[in-house]
Each structure stands twice: as C-alpha cells, then as structure tokens.
Scaffold this motif. Sequence first.
Motif, short mmCIF file in Angstrom:
data_model
loop_
_atom_site.label_atom_id
_atom_site.label_comp_id
_atom_site.label_asym_id
_atom_site.label_seq_id
_atom_site.Cartn_x
_atom_site.Cartn_y
_atom_site.Cartn_z
N PRO A 28 -1.56 13.47 -2.05
CA PRO A 28 -1.95 12.13 -1.60
C PRO A 28 -3.46 12.02 -1.37
N ILE A 29 -3.96 10.81 -1.49
CA ILE A 29 -5.38 10.53 -1.26
C ILE A 29 -5.56 10.33 0.24
N SER A 30 -6.53 11.02 0.82
CA SER A 30 -6.66 11.03 2.28
C SER A 30 -6.98 9.65 2.87
N GLN A 31 -7.71 8.80 2.16
CA GLN A 31 -8.07 7.48 2.71
C GLN A 31 -6.95 6.46 2.60
N ASN A 32 -5.89 6.79 1.90
CA ASN A 32 -4.82 5.83 1.69
C ASN A 32 -4.16 5.45 3.01
N GLN A 33 -3.92 4.16 3.20
CA GLN A 33 -3.28 3.67 4.41
C GLN A 33 -1.76 3.63 4.29
N GLY A 34 -1.25 3.79 3.10
CA GLY A 34 0.17 3.67 2.88
C GLY A 34 0.94 4.94 3.14
N VAL A 58 0.83 -1.22 0.00
CA VAL A 58 0.00 0.00 0.00
C VAL A 58 0.86 1.26 0.00
N ASP A 59 2.18 1.13 0.13
CA ASP A 59 3.08 2.28 0.08
C ASP A 59 3.42 2.68 -1.35
N ILE A 60 3.16 1.81 -2.31
CA ILE A 60 3.56 2.09 -3.69
C ILE A 60 2.74 3.23 -4.29
N MET A 61 1.42 3.23 -4.08
CA MET A 61 0.59 4.30 -4.66
C MET A 61 0.99 5.68 -4.13
N PRO A 62 1.11 5.89 -2.81
CA PRO A 62 1.49 7.24 -2.37
C PRO A 62 2.89 7.65 -2.85
N THR A 63 3.76 6.67 -3.08
CA THR A 63 5.08 6.97 -3.60
C THR A 63 4.99 7.49 -5.03
N ILE A 64 4.22 6.80 -5.84
CA ILE A 64 4.05 7.22 -7.24
C ILE A 64 3.37 8.58 -7.31
N LEU A 65 2.36 8.79 -6.47
CA LEU A 65 1.69 10.10 -6.45
C LEU A 65 2.66 11.20 -6.06
N GLU A 66 3.50 10.95 -5.06
CA GLU A 66 4.47 11.98 -4.64
C GLU A 66 5.47 12.28 -5.75
N ILE A 67 5.98 11.25 -6.40
CA ILE A 67 6.93 11.45 -7.49
C ILE A 67 6.29 12.23 -8.63
#
Length: 181
Positions: free
Chosen positions: A41-47, A27-36
């Motif tokens: 970030p999406i508020s509901q994301n657990q990563g 679940v850390d991959i999506m917030p990483t890609i969004l940051e790059i």
Amino acid sequence: SIRVPLFIRYPAMFSPGLIVDDIVLNVDIMPTILEIAGIAPISQNQGLSLLDLATPEVNRNSFYYEFYQRANNTFPFAFDILSVRSLEKKYIVYPKTNEIEELYDLELDPIEAVNLFFDPSYDAVRDTMRSKLDSLRFTLGDTLMGIANLYIPDVEVYSGDTIDIPFEVDFPIDSLINRFS
C-alpha cells in the motif's frame, strides 16, 4: 450526493452474498486493487482495503467530507461544505458563513428534513460531531477554510510550453483552522 452504493463481484476474495454495512469510500478502491495485485500500500493513501473492511476486525464508523467552491463558480448556488458523517448522524458546517450549521439524525430522519442543530436534546451529539470534524480535519491536514477569490489570469498555452502562473489568495492558508465561530 455523498451516498453511492458499491457492488463488487470477485468470488476469489469476497464470499457471494456478503453484505458490509460499514462505510466504504471511493478512496478505498485503490488500496483494494493494490492488495489484490500483491502490491504494497501507498503510505499517504487515506483509504482502507475493502478486503479488510469486509472483516469484523476493521471498520469505519465515520468519514470527513469537503466541498470547496472553485474560483470560476462552477456551481454558483453551492456553498463550501465541511461535514462528518457516521452511519447514524451527519454534521455539516458552511465555513464561509460562520453561521450555518446542520445536524441530522439519519436513523430517525434519513432524508435530512429536520435540522437538529438547535435542539437542546442533541447538544452532546452536536459537540461530539463538531469535535470529530475538527479531529478529522487535523488528521488529514486540512488547513483551508475555503477558496475565496482565487485569481488565476487567463493564459494561452501551446503544447510543449511551460509557464509560471501567478495567483492571488486573499485569505491566510498557513494555519490550521479548528473552529469557525
């Protein structure tokens, strides 16, 4: 298995040879890609962003793991599992049994051969891990104890059709379950 190695090569963001010993999750991959990509970030994301986890300011010392058996018994010999894992310990409970719990010291027993749940010298660790599991379940809003006897009738659907599928669940799902025993 819940342990999967992760390798990343992106010299613009990660120094070559950087090793992060903290726990990282899928679940850390999506917030990483969004940051790059420069996307908020999406508020509901657990990563957490791996860019943040690669710094000393951010770390994850444990995580919550769950596996709920599907109604069609995809894995007929698998039990529902709730677990919390840290770098050093792993606590597992099988919620439908109300009897089976496991505790492992991963530093002394990395292959999880010796269940320490009943070892009196691990009472404090067991209680801490139980509390951590309950806390993570509460934080994540996990209210289910398992999907028992979920019934969805066979329905034939053609492209473009929409239908309502009735289903039955024979256990309450409206309250948070903090303990199993």
